[in-house]
Structure formats: C-alpha cells, structure tokens
Scaffold this active site. Structure first.
Site, PDB file in Angstrom:
ATOM      1  CG  HIS A  91      33.799  28.787  45.531  1.00 32.90           C
ATOM      2  ND1 HIS A  91      33.154  28.738  46.725  1.00 32.90           N
ATOM      3  CD2 HIS A  91      33.782  30.082  45.153  1.00 32.90           C
ATOM      4  CE1 HIS A  91      32.748  29.934  47.057  1.00 32.90           C
ATOM      5  NE2 HIS A  91      33.097  30.768  46.116  1.00 32.90           N
TER       6      HIS A  91
ATOM      7  CB  CYS B 236      49.873  40.313  33.717  1.00 32.03           C
ATOM      8  SG  CYS B 236      48.852  41.681  34.292  1.00 32.03           S
TER       9      CYS B 236
HETATM   10  C1  PEP Z   1      43.656  42.009  32.777  1.00 35.64           C
HETATM   11  O1  PEP Z   1      42.680  42.741  32.922  1.00 35.64           O
HETATM   12  O2  PEP Z   1      44.246  41.858  31.698  1.00 35.64           O
HETATM   13  C2  PEP Z   1      44.209  41.259  33.903  1.00 35.64           C
HETATM   14  C3  PEP Z   1      45.329  40.599  33.800  1.00 35.64           C
HETATM   15  O3  PEP Z   1      43.487  41.213  35.064  1.00 35.64           O
HETATM   16  P1  PEP Z   1      42.138  40.376  35.267  1.00 35.64           P
HETATM   17  O4  PEP Z   1      42.046  39.415  34.132  1.00 35.64           O
HETATM   18  O5  PEP Z   1      42.297  39.711  36.592  1.00 35.64           O
HETATM   19  O6  PEP Z   1      41.105  41.429  35.253  1.00 35.64           O
END
Ligand code: PEP
Ligand code: MG
Length: 756
Positions: A370, A683
């Site tokens: 955390h 993302c």
């Molecule tokens: C990814 O997998 O690229 C993503 C953005 O999600 P996370 O990093 O939360 O798995």
C-alpha cells in the site's frame, strides 16, 4: 531442576537490573554486573553480551562464565555462528544441543566447548540489531518459552541502555577504523521511480524510553488503557479530518488501524508484558519487537501487511504513552527528508509533511504494498528490499536515492552529490517548462492532434488532470482502492470514490476500468487458492463473470456515482467477444434496474474493452462492431505475445515493443479500429515512452494514456514533431529488429531537435 522464569521471576530480575544500573562505576563495570546478574537469575553458567560494531561485527563485550581474555577479542560477523545467526535474523534461538548445530562456530579463546546448550536473543531497538545477549549451560537444557521471553525482555532493557550510552560509551559503538562512516552503496528494488538527494530520517528512532522497569503494574496497566483510548480517539479524528475524507482510500486504511486498535489480543499481550515488570511503553515495545520478529518469517503478503499495520499501530501507541511533542505526530523534519524504515503503512507516509519528503527507502516492501501505491500517486521515489538498510544508515546521514536503477548512496562523496544535485535541477527546470506548456494543445507541427490522457488509480491521482493539462483519464484502475481497503467496499463506498473522481475531473472524461484483480493485484482480505501462473489465472472479468454479483455491484456503483453524467466503462482481460457480451448484459441489467427505480442514468454511456489478450485479435472485427471504444493494454499484451512475465526483469527486458511482431500487431489493431470507426487508445507503459509514442503515432494511434509525469515530455515531443516527415522515414524501418527501430527513432529525434 531449572525453574522457568515466571512473570514474578522476570519482574524481580528487572528490578535487580535497575539497581545495578543505579550504581555508579564505569560502563564496562556495569555491563559486567549485568551479565553476572542475568547468569545467576536465569540459572545459567554463562551469560555474554555481544555488541554490534560498524553494523557488521559482533564483539564480545562482557561475559560471565566464558574466559575473560576473550572479551573484546572474540568477534563474529553477522550471519557467522549462532550469535551471528541470531543477529542476521533478529530472532531468538534456544538450543539444547548447540555444539552440534551446523552453524556453531567454535572460538577456542572463549573456552565454550564445555557448554552444551545455548539460548540467545537479539538486542533490538527501532528495528535495528544492536547486539546479542546469550546464556549457556553445561548440561543439555531445554529452555522454556517463558525463559526466551524473559531474556528478550532483559535484552530490550539493555537495548535502551546501549542506545542511551549508559552501558557502553558511545565511542565504543563507533567503529575503530571508521568503516561505518565511509560511503556505502546499497541496492534495492524500485517501487516508485525518481531521484532524491537528502538527509536520512529514521522512521521511528526518536522514541527514547526513559523508564523501562516499573514498580506498580496496576498503574502501568491503567496508563496503557488510557493511551489506547487516546489513540483510538486520535484515529477517529483522523478519519473525520476533511482532507483524508476526500481521499476515500486513506480512510479505509485508517479504519484498518482502528480495527486493530480494538483488538483485545494485542492489548492483552501488552498487559502480560507489563506484568513481567515493564513500564507500559516498554511493554508496547516488547510486543512490537515480537511482531517484527514474526514478520521476518512470514511470506504471505496478506499477513505481512497486517503485521506491518500492527507495527504502525505500536508506534502510534508509543507516542501517546510518551506524550509531549511526539504525541501530536508533528515531527521536525529537515527540508529534504528521505525516510528510512523497515516497512510502513500508507497512512504513516501521509503523516509526513509532503513538502519536505523527498524519498522513502524500505528494508522490506513490495511493489504491490500500500505504501508503494500511495508513494507512486504522490510521485515520491521509493526503494524497497534494501538489505542492511537499518544497520548501515544513521539519522542525519546524507543520502542520494537513485530510484530509476535501484541504488542508494549512503554518505555519498561530494562529486556524487553534485551529479545528483545537477540532475535534480535539470528535472525541476523541465517540470517547470512542462507546467508552463500544460494548456497548449498536443498538436504536431503538421497539425495532427493527439489526445493525452492520464492513468489513475487513487483519488489523489485525479488532481494531476489539472496539473498536467491532460484531456482526461484514459484508464482509472478501480482495483487500487480495493487493494488498500481492509474489506471489500460495498456499493455505497465504491460509488463515493467514483463520484469524487468524476467531481474532481470536473467534466473531463474518465474511463473506469472494472476490477482487474488477481495476478499481481492482490486483495489482502481475499484468500485465494495458489495458482501456478496467476497472470494467466483467475483474474479480472474471469472472476467477474464467475461471480457476477461483484461486477453488478461495481456497475451499480458507477451508475449511482455518475448520477446522470456521462460515463465510460471498460472491461479488462477480455479474451473472447462472448465475454464482452456477457459483461454488457450485466450492465444492461443494472441499467434496467436503475430505470425501474427512476434513477438518473447517464446520457452518454460508452462501453469499451481492453485489448490485452492475444486471442481477441482474431475476433477483432466482432469486438470493434460492438464496443464503443477499445484500449490496448500493451503491458499485458506484451507479456502474453512474447510469453514473458511482465514482472520478471530478466525476460521482460528481453523483448522490445518496437520489434516487428508487436508493431505489426499494433498496426493491425489501429487499421481495424479505423474501419469500424471505433475509438482507439493505448494505455500501457509504451504510451508514456516518447520513442514508443513516436512509433504509435506512425501506426495511427491518436489517443494515449499514461502515467501523469509522462504527459509533459510527450506534449513537448509532439509539438516538435512533423509527423509526415517521420512517417516517410518510418516506412524504411519496416522489418528491422526492435533495438534498431529504437535507435533509428532516437536518431531521427536528435536530427530534428525533438526532445525525447
Ligand atoms: C496493460 O496491461 O497494459 C494495462 C494498462 O493494464 P495493467 O497495467 O493495469 O494491467
Ligand atoms: Mg492489463
């Protein structure tokens, strides 16, 4: 027959110990008296004290029973022999047959060959091992648990005396050769990146206990109960404090503390320690030492977090018991504090004045802990699993924290300090420049507009929207509030968090990704079966579709939070289009429910999917015809495409997202989304890397979501780029290995004065 020391026996021993301390004489004379006294009281032929020098060597400082000529001669490295083992693990050992233990290291000068049994405990203070206290017996003796406890209590008293310089003069603790004062470089694991130059602040050093031994246990028990009540009240006040209430997740963390503060077992253990003759504060510290010793052996992340919460709580309780300045939690910090701790909870980090906090280094800690999550949200560099930290760093030491490659320079020489100061100045200048540009559009020189979004996970991330000038939140990782809570948040609790996120975003779009738990995202309160391969296991919507109530509850909370405002929802780890359909159906059920109850529903509701599992690529057309938008999760997509775990650096760094396979694949997704006019973004980490982003722009991506600190550099890169020129160049790079594409893009950037 040896009688185990009971509570009253321990009390008598502590009392006698105090009398010895009260007598005059040199430190060595008093130490000699102490070992004599312990040997007699514990019915042992030998009692010896080893003191840590230079954080590395344990030196025999006093003994009753071993040969006197060994004093100040016998030395063991930490980890060497039984004494060294006790120090390195900071835990007691009780052995009936010590001589045949594989770690037994025979030192002929001590004459210890005649002693068969050995019991030793670490002399601990503030999480540091200051030495080891040992008793030995000629006969094979099974030491009772009560005896180990009693010796631990005595060791605790010794620890205070060592630290206060009463027993051993402070000069004695200093290494003869000045070793401990030389610069040291420690390595750790990067839990939050960044650079820091500053002054070491030990997380819990200043609580010097004045009184350790008490005459009147009833009085001490009363003091303890009063302090516990005060502490509970203070936690309640923190819960009510407006700024913490705004950060909904912190409240959950504090509620965990309150839950523990109500824990009868914890307080009872402290009462028992008082009954052995300790003051209330010494009893709290004794139980805290026991907790820390247990923590070292526990690998289960849930239990470790809980034990570390108990550790935090003990610190708070001590402050209430000692009173005065320490109790109000306000601590004079240097302007450039780098906090050093074994571990800490997120609320403790938030107790520090953020304007003075430059970094955090932990002897333990994990990326999913955390405190690391909160530190990342606050953009504070953190190094974890820094072995030897607490023995090598002292309060006030100069420190240089290199949180990009996981190094800590302790007492760095002037030249290293200057390099750090230079880099920090450069970074600050760059940040100022980015801030000045935050309201300018991210448009290339030839007029191509790019949408820059941030990734967020805690409410304290959301204000970054305004600070960076990002267009919106392209990925709100809703699991993070679940990870820092102590129990599964109910609908209203979830709705409160999402409502606040939308409020703070002030009309900028927020893409809420439904729970992506499992794999590295562990919910501390959810015990699950061990999986061989958790990244490919029961996670994200796989859990949601097997336990539809969880997803429905979250969707309900999102609809409630939106309260008629626009809403964007995205499903993670979709592997088949049928799963996307199933999630959509659950959403339809919730919409229907809302309609029936006359709840205000969003005017605009967009539903999307993460593209991060390769199987979905062969169903892309079906997905794109159904979804309002898709977002490529390049972090997971990369690990599955290359069969290389994203959390294992040795394989993770082996494959480049700019290699032909990945670029072709990303290009195909962009082309397909264009055909269906379905919204597309990316993302994963790739979006925030300027070179990666250049490649994505060439492939047709116009919407990127990234960590907030990457927004400024990307805006600058985009505003200096002529995309048409880059695309001409790009067409010549097709089929080259990833490293060659990376070098070529870097060279292009240099030739065209594009900051990357
Ligand atoms: C990814 O997998 O690229 C993503 C953005 O999600 P996370 O990093 O939360 O798995
Ligand atoms: Mg992912």
């Amino acid at each position: 027959m040896n009688q185990p020391l009971g509570q009253s026996g321990a009390r008598m021993l502590l009392k006698r110990l105090r009398n010895v301390m009260a007598r005059g004489g040199t430190a060595q004379q008093r130490l000699n008296q102490v070992v004599k006294l312990i040997a007699a009281d514990m019915v042992a032929e030998v009692c010896s004290t080893y003191v840590m020098r230079a954080g590395e060597v344990l030196e025999l400082f006093a003994t009753e029973g071993l040969k006197q000529e060994a004093v100040h001669k016998t030395r063991l490295r930490v980890g060497e022999g039984l004494v060294g083992d006790i120090a390195s693990h900071a835990r007691p050992l009780a052995l009936a047959d010590a001589q045949h233990h594989p770690l037994f290291a025979y030192r002929p000068e001590t004459g210890e060959e005649i002693y068969q049994s050995l019991m030793g405990v670490p002399i601990l203070r503030g999480g540091r091992v200051l030495g080891v206290l040992v008793i030995q017996n000629k006969s094979r003796r099974q030491y009772a648990d009560e005896e180990v406890e009693a010796l631990e209590t005595v060791a605790m008293v010794l620890a205070e005396l060592v630290a206060s310089g009463e027993l051993i003069s402070p000069e004695e603790l200093r290494p003869g050769d000045g070793n401990a004062l030389l610069p040291v470089r420690l390595e750790g694991v990067v839990l939050s990146p960044g650079l820091a130059l500053g002054t070491a602040v030990l997380h819990s050093p200043e609580l010097r206990l004045q009184q350790l031994v008490a005459e009147d246990p009833d009085h001490e028990v009363g003091r303890l109960h009063r302090a516990v009540a005060e502490m509970r009240q203070a936690i309640d006040q923190m819960l009510a404090a407006s700024d913490l209430a705004a950060g909904g997740e912190h409240r959950d963390v504090l509620e965990t503390y309150r839950m523990f503060a109500e824990d009868k077992g914890w307080v009872n253990r402290q009462v028992e320690a008082i009954l052995t003759g300790l003051t209330a504060e010494a009893a709290v510290q004794k139980v805290q030492n026991d907790t820390r010793a247990r923590m070292r052996d526990v690998s289960d992340p849930y239990l470790r977090e809980r034990l570390s919460d108990l550790d935090d709580l003990a610190n708070r309780l001590l402050k209430h018991l000692i009173g005065g300045e320490a109790a109000d939690g306000v601590r004079a910090l240097p302007d450039d504090a780098i906090v050093i701790a074994r571990n800490m909870g997120p609320a403790e980090l938030l107790d520090y004045d953020r304007t003075k906090l430059r970094g955090l280094v932990l002897e333990e800690g994990a990326a999913a802990s955390h405190v690391a999550i909160v530190a990342r949200a606050l953009d504070i560099p953190v190094l974890g699993r820094c072995l030897g930290l607490l023995t090598k760093v002292s309060e006030g030491d100069a420190l240089a924290l290199e949180g990009d490659h996981g190094q800590l320079f302790v007492r760095p020489p002037e030249d290293i300090q200057q390099v750090f100061a230079g880099s920090l100045r450069q970074r600050a200048l760059r940040q100022e420049a980015y801030a000045a540009l935050k309201d300018l559009p991210a448009v290339t020189l030839d007029g191509v507009e790019v949408t820059l979004n941030i990734n967020a996970g805690l409410l304290i991330d959301v204000p970054q929207l305004a600070l960076t000038g990002a267009a919106g939140i392209g990925l709100y990782r809703t699991e993070i509030p679940f990870m820092v809570a102590h129990e599964f948040p109910d609908t209203e609790r979830q709705a409160e968090i999402y409502r606040k996120a939308l409020d703070i975003a002030g009309g900028k779009p927020v893409v809420f990704r439904t729970l992506d738990i499992g794999s590295d995202k562990v919910l501390p309160y959810w015990q699950r079966a061990e999986e061989e391969n958790p990244a490919m296991g029961w996670r994200a919507i796989r859990i949601a579709l097997d336990r539809p109530a969880i997803l429905r509850q979250q969707l309900r909370a999102l609809l409630l939070a939106a309260n008629g405002r626009d809403l964007r929802i995205m499903f993670p780890m979709v592997t088949e289009v049928a799963e996307f359909d199933a999630c959509r159906s659950l959403l339809d059920l919730e919409l229907q429910r809302g309609r029936q109850r006359g709840l205000p529903l969003p005017e605009v509701l967009q539903v999307g999917a993460m593209v991060e599992v390769p199987a979905l690529l062969w169903e892309l057309d079906e997905l794109l015809s159904r979804a309002d938008f898709v977002s490529v999760g390049s972090n997971d997509l990369k690990q599955f495409v290359y069969a290389a775990d994203r959390a294992t650096p040795s394989v993770n760094d082996r494959y480049d997202l700019l290699s032909p396979a990945m670029l072709r694949l990303l290009g195909q997704i962009a082309a397909a989304s264009g055909r269906f006019a379905t919204g597309l973004s990316l993302c994963g980490e790739m979006a925030g890397d300027p070179i990666g982003a250049m490649a994505l722009l060439c492939l047709g991506y116009r919407n990127l979501s990234m960590t907030p600190t990457a927004i400024g550099p990307l805006r600058v890169m985009i505003r200096s780029l002529h995309l048409g020129q880059l695309q001409d160049y790009w067409s010549r790079l097709s089929g080259l290995p990833g490293s060659a594409v990376r070098s070529a893009l870097t060279a292009f950037a240099q030739d065209h004065s594009i900051p990357v």
